[in-house]
Structure formats: C-alpha cells, structure tokens
Design a protein around this motif. Structure first.
Motif, PDB file in Angstrom:
ATOM      1  N   LEU A  33     -13.402  -8.080 -25.821  1.00 13.33           N
ATOM      2  CA  LEU A  33     -13.172  -8.227 -24.380  1.00 13.33           C
ATOM      3  C   LEU A  33     -13.557  -6.960 -23.626  1.00 13.33           C
ATOM      4  N   VAL A  34     -13.111  -5.824 -24.125  1.00 13.46           N
ATOM      5  CA  VAL A  34     -13.414  -4.558 -23.462  1.00 13.46           C
ATOM      6  C   VAL A  34     -14.912  -4.283 -23.489  1.00 13.46           C
ATOM      7  N   ALA A  35     -15.560  -4.568 -24.610  1.00 13.14           N
ATOM      8  CA  ALA A  35     -17.008  -4.347 -24.699  1.00 13.14           C
ATOM      9  C   ALA A  35     -17.762  -5.230 -23.710  1.00 13.14           C
ATOM     10  N   LEU A  36     -17.367  -6.489 -23.579  1.00 12.33           N
ATOM     11  CA  LEU A  36     -18.009  -7.386 -22.610  1.00 12.33           C
ATOM     12  C   LEU A  36     -17.783  -6.902 -21.182  1.00 12.33           C
ATOM     13  N   ILE A  37     -16.568  -6.526 -20.879  1.00 13.61           N
ATOM     14  CA  ILE A  37     -16.269  -6.040 -19.532  1.00 13.61           C
ATOM     15  C   ILE A  37     -17.009  -4.738 -19.262  1.00 13.61           C
ATOM     16  N   TYR A  38     -17.094  -3.873 -20.261  1.00 12.55           N
ATOM     17  CA  TYR A  38     -17.856  -2.629 -20.106  1.00 12.55           C
ATOM     18  C   TYR A  38     -19.309  -2.947 -19.767  1.00 12.55           C
ATOM     19  N   ARG A  39     -19.899  -3.893 -20.473  1.00 15.59           N
ATOM     20  CA  ARG A  39     -21.306  -4.263 -20.258  1.00 15.59           C
ATOM     21  C   ARG A  39     -21.543  -4.943 -18.915  1.00 15.59           C
ATOM     22  N   GLU A  40     -20.615  -5.819 -18.509  1.00 13.78           N
ATOM     23  CA  GLU A  40     -20.806  -6.643 -17.317  1.00 13.78           C
ATOM     24  C   GLU A  40     -20.206  -6.031 -16.047  1.00 13.78           C
ATOM     25  N   GLY A  41     -19.356  -5.049 -16.189  1.00 14.75           N
ATOM     26  CA  GLY A  41     -18.720  -4.450 -15.022  1.00 14.75           C
ATOM     27  C   GLY A  41     -17.364  -5.071 -14.738  1.00 14.75           C
ATOM     28  N   GLU A  42     -17.341  -6.365 -14.521  1.00 11.46           N
ATOM     29  CA  GLU A  42     -16.084  -7.092 -14.375  1.00 11.46           C
ATOM     30  C   GLU A  42     -16.332  -8.563 -14.672  1.00 11.46           C
ATOM     31  N   LEU A  43     -15.294  -9.210 -15.172  1.00  9.47           N
ATOM     32  CA  LEU A  43     -15.371 -10.632 -15.523  1.00  9.47           C
ATOM     33  C   LEU A  43     -14.030 -11.282 -15.235  1.00  9.47           C
TER      34      LEU A  43
ATOM     35  N   HIS B  91      -4.403 -11.250 -24.303  1.00  6.38           N
ATOM     36  CA  HIS B  91      -5.081 -10.006 -24.665  1.00  6.38           C
ATOM     37  C   HIS B  91      -5.421  -9.166 -23.432  1.00  6.38           C
ATOM     38  N   LEU B  92      -5.809  -9.812 -22.347  1.00  5.15           N
ATOM     39  CA  LEU B  92      -6.083  -9.073 -21.109  1.00  5.15           C
ATOM     40  C   LEU B  92      -4.816  -8.391 -20.600  1.00  5.15           C
ATOM     41  N   ALA B  93      -3.683  -9.074 -20.693  1.00  4.28           N
ATOM     42  CA  ALA B  93      -2.412  -8.473 -20.271  1.00  4.28           C
ATOM     43  C   ALA B  93      -2.098  -7.243 -21.120  1.00  4.28           C
ATOM     44  N   GLN B  94      -2.350  -7.320 -22.411  1.00  9.25           N
ATOM     45  CA  GLN B  94      -2.112  -6.168 -23.282  1.00  9.25           C
ATOM     46  C   GLN B  94      -3.036  -5.011 -22.908  1.00  9.25           C
ATOM     47  N   LEU B  95      -4.287  -5.311 -22.590  1.00 13.59           N
ATOM     48  CA  LEU B  95      -5.232  -4.262 -22.218  1.00 13.59           C
ATOM     49  C   LEU B  95      -4.867  -3.635 -20.866  1.00 13.59           C
TER      50      LEU B  95
ATOM     51  N   LEU C 147      -7.621  -1.660 -18.538  1.00 10.15           N
ATOM     52  CA  LEU C 147      -8.193  -2.568 -17.553  1.00 10.15           C
ATOM     53  C   LEU C 147      -7.380  -2.580 -16.273  1.00 10.15           C
ATOM     54  N   GLY C 148      -8.092  -2.813 -15.191  1.00  5.53           N
ATOM     55  CA  GLY C 148      -7.475  -3.087 -13.904  1.00  5.53           C
ATOM     56  C   GLY C 148      -7.944  -4.458 -13.470  1.00  5.53           C
ATOM     57  N   ASP C 149      -7.334  -4.981 -12.430  1.00  4.17           N
ATOM     58  CA  ASP C 149      -7.756  -6.299 -11.960  1.00  4.17           C
ATOM     59  C   ASP C 149      -7.800  -6.329 -10.442  1.00  4.17           C
ATOM     60  N   ARG C 150      -8.521  -7.313  -9.925  1.00  5.34           N
ATOM     61  CA  ARG C 150      -8.562  -7.554  -8.487  1.00  5.34           C
ATOM     62  C   ARG C 150      -8.623  -9.057  -8.288  1.00  5.34           C
ATOM     63  N   ARG C 151      -7.984  -9.507  -7.225  1.00  8.01           N
ATOM     64  CA  ARG C 151      -7.934 -10.938  -6.929  1.00  8.01           C
ATOM     65  C   ARG C 151      -8.953 -11.259  -5.843  1.00  8.01           C
TER      66      ARG C 151
ATOM     67  N   CYS D  49      -4.770  -0.060 -28.955  1.00  6.59           N
ATOM     68  CA  CYS D  49      -5.187  -1.137 -28.043  1.00  6.59           C
ATOM     69  C   CYS D  49      -6.473  -1.792 -28.500  1.00  6.59           C
ATOM     70  N   LEU D  50      -7.370  -1.029 -29.059  1.00 12.32           N
ATOM     71  CA  LEU D  50      -8.678  -1.553 -29.466  1.00 12.32           C
ATOM     72  C   LEU D  50      -8.708  -2.009 -30.921  1.00 12.32           C
ATOM     73  N   SER D  51      -7.574  -1.946 -31.615  1.00  6.32           N
ATOM     74  CA  SER D  51      -7.569  -2.285 -33.043  1.00  6.32           C
ATOM     75  C   SER D  51      -7.710  -3.783 -33.308  1.00  6.32           C
ATOM     76  N   ASP D  52      -7.506  -4.601 -32.301  1.00  5.66           N
ATOM     77  CA  ASP D  52      -7.669  -6.045 -32.454  1.00  5.66           C
ATOM     78  C   ASP D  52      -9.104  -6.430 -32.091  1.00  5.66           C
ATOM     79  N   GLU D  53      -9.732  -7.265 -32.901  1.00  8.85           N
ATOM     80  CA  GLU D  53     -11.133  -7.650 -32.694  1.00  8.85           C
ATOM     81  C   GLU D  53     -11.351  -8.328 -31.337  1.00  8.85           C
ATOM     82  N   THR D  54     -10.430  -9.183 -30.938  1.00 15.51           N
ATOM     83  CA  THR D  54     -10.578  -9.870 -29.652  1.00 15.51           C
ATOM     84  C   THR D  54     -10.489  -8.884 -28.502  1.00 15.51           C
ATOM     85  N   ARG D  55      -9.539  -7.970 -28.546  1.00 16.12           N
ATOM     86  CA  ARG D  55      -9.411  -6.977 -27.468  1.00 16.12           C
ATOM     87  C   ARG D  55     -10.621  -6.063 -27.419  1.00 16.12           C
ATOM     88  N   LEU D  56     -11.120  -5.654 -28.568  1.00 16.58           N
ATOM     89  CA  LEU D  56     -12.308  -4.816 -28.601  1.00 16.58           C
ATOM     90  C   LEU D  56     -13.503  -5.552 -27.990  1.00 16.58           C
TER      91      LEU D  56
END
Length: 114
Positions: free
Chosen positions: A18-28, A47-51, A57-61, A9-16
């Motif tokens: 995204l996860v790093a930004l979300i980890y840092r910010e909490g949620e985006l 990429h978010l759908a793949q994660l 990742l989880g999501d909330r509306r 899942c993390l082998s793609d630069e964009t996904r990595l």
C-alpha cells in the motif's frame, strides 16, 4: 518517528505494498487500492488505518472519497527508505499498477469503481 516504529509498520506485506503504491502514485483512494490489489475494502481500510496511526499516511476528503497520501511531515530519512522500498517492489507492483492504469483517469475511476 523512530526506526523501529517504521519497520514494524512496514513489516506486513499488504502495508508495504500500500505504501509503495501510494508513494508511486502520490495519493489513492480506498476503492483504487482495493481494485489495484484485488483485496476486500475492509482489509485495505484496516491496513490504511494502521498506517495512519503509525504516522506514515495522511488523508484528505473530497466529497464521499477519502484520499491517502504520505504524511507531509515525514522526516527525510523515512522518505529515503520509502523510496528504496518502492523501487525494490518494482516487479511486485507491476500488476497493481497495470490495474490502476486500466481504470483510466481519476474522474472516470470514481464513476467506474467508487
């Protein structure tokens, strides 16, 4: 989650990133991520759908916005790896984090970007 699945899942630069930004910010939300990474909305959403499918990742509306954050049930070893990955992405995340900071606070972000 198995280690091989996590690393795939993390082998793609964009996904990595995204996860790093979300980890840092909490949620985006998607609009924040597209602005931060200067990528198209379809690419970020794909990429978010793949994660989400990987279980990272989880999501909330909230109204029309969907916010993405780390899945609450992640095992500790996964969180440790994500923490290390986010730390190692420091210089790579500098520009996206600066673009996020320039957006102002979350209510202003909605008005300006989403």
């Amino acid at each position: 989650m198995q280690p091989l699945d996590l690393f795939k899942c993390l082998s793609d630069e964009t996904r990595l990133t995204l996860v790093a930004l979300i980890y840092r910010e909490g949620e985006l939300c998607v609009c924040e991520l597209t602005h931060a990474l200067a990528l198209s909305q379809p690419k970020v959403s794909r990429h978010l759908a793949q994660l989400r499918h990987c279980g990272l990742l989880g999501d909330r509306r909230e109204g029309q916005w969907v916010y993405y954050g780390l899945e609450a049930s992640l095992p500790g070893w996964v969180k440790t790896i994500l923490e290390a990955a986010a730390g190692e992405q420091g210089t790579r995340l500098a520009a996206p984090l600066a673009r996020l900071a320039a957006m102002g606070n979350r209510p202003e972000r909605h008005l300006a970007m989403c």
